[in-house]
Design an enzyme around this catalytic site. Structure first.
Site, PDB file in Angstrom:
ATOM      1  N   TYR A 162       0.843  -1.201   0.000  1.00 25.05           N
ATOM      2  CA  TYR A 162       0.000   0.000   0.000  1.00 25.05           C
ATOM      3  C   TYR A 162       0.877   1.249   0.000  1.00 25.05           C
ATOM      4  CZ  TYR A 162      -2.897   3.787   1.831  1.00 25.05           C
ATOM      5  OH  TYR A 162      -3.526   4.999   2.015  1.00 25.05           O
ATOM      6  N   HIS A 163       1.929   1.230   0.811  1.00 26.75           N
ATOM      7  CA  HIS A 163       2.843   2.371   0.898  1.00 26.75           C
ATOM      8  C   HIS A 163       3.509   2.638  -0.448  1.00 26.75           C
ATOM      9  CE1 HIS A 163       6.868   4.160   1.723  1.00 26.75           C
ATOM     10  NE2 HIS A 163       6.165   4.937   2.521  1.00 26.75           N
TER      11      HIS A 163
END
Length: 286
Positions: A162-163
């Site tokens: 996600y990052h």
């Protein structure tokens, strides 16, 4: 752009919209540290195709899941030397980027004050712009981090991919808009990644460091996210309460809030799980 007029130490560009841009030029620059883009092709690519950062993120996710599936019945790859070289190269790049880019924001804070540091973007052709462009490109390169995780069959947490995907999308969107707060965001990211990739490179080489070192790296990353929220709050105040011009659209600002708040929550959760609650469980088992 049809005109350029001076405004103290800054320039405002037109004609169809106004951009608030710093006039600061580095006194010392290497021959390649500039962005020669007289026809605006680089900016045009960012502005016309920024949404393909979403496409890349989706493809990245699909590829990672496909590799994970393919590795289910295979032995993990070792990849010690490639991992050391990979993290070492990214560490060196991040350190160079931190040293070279940070001059812009440090000078702006000292000379121009907080408002202009957050609301006027860096000079579009100078050293800071060059390292901003490399920063954006590096967000695509860093997707390769995940390959090492899945090929070595290490745990892949949601925070990781996600990052990577969210930072890529936000970076390209900010590049398309010349987002001024990017001066702070890029400096913080370069600093955090200098520490993070250095730690990863040393660990990959087989050196076991004390627990406090990994805790410090995670703390730096978490602090970066909280600082991102704080910067976004300041810009929001400047735009809505102070009613001052600022080189950051409301859409980009809202996106910054979403990304940095979710990052902060996830990193705090990771810190607690890894070093607080996780440690307590290990002690009970012992």
């Amino acid at each position: 752009m049809e005109f350029v007029r001076e405004l103290n130490d800054f320039q405002i560009y037109g004609p169809n919209h106004t951009e608030y841009i710093s006039n600061y030029r580095y006194k010392y620059a290497l021959p390649f540290e500039k962005v020669e883009d007289p026809r605006g092709w680089t900016v045009n690519v960012f502005q016309r195709y920024w949404h393909h950062s979403i496409t890349i993120s989706v493809v990245y996710f699909i590829i990672i899941k496909a590799i994970q599936k393919a590795m289910e019945n295979r032995k993990p790859f070792v990849l010690k030397t490639p991992l050391v070289l990979w993290n070492g190269a990214l560490a060196i790049f991040s350190i160079c980027g931190c040293v070279r880019f940070s001059e812009d924001i440090i000078r702006a804070l000292y000379v121009d004050g907080l408002y202009k540091s957050l609301c006027y973007s860096c000079h579009p052709n100078d050293v800071a712009a060059f390292w901003s462009l490399l920063f954006a490109i590096s967000k695509i390169v860093e997707l390769g981090d995940t390959l090492f995780i899945v090929l070595r069959k290490k745990p892949l947490i949601f925070l990781h991919y996600y990052h990577h995907a969210a930072v890529l999308i936000y970076t390209v969107h900010s590049g398309a808009e010349h987002t001024a707060a990017g001066r702070a965001f890029i400096s913080m990211n370069y600093l955090a990644h200098s520490c993070m990739y250095s730690y990863y490179a040393i660990s990959a080489a087989g050196y076991r460091m004390p627990k406090w070192v990994s805790m410090a790296v995670t703390t730096i990353q978490t602090t970066q996210m909280l600082a991102g929220v704080a910067v976004s709050c300041l810009v929001y105040k400047i735009k809505t309460e102070d009613k001052l011009p600022c080189q950051q659209s409301m859409a980009n600002l809202y996106l910054a809030f979403i990304i940095y708040i979710t990052f902060a929550v996830l990193f705090i959760q990771f810190f607690l799980k890894s070093y607080i609650f996780g440690s307590s469980k290990k002690q009970k088992k012992q």
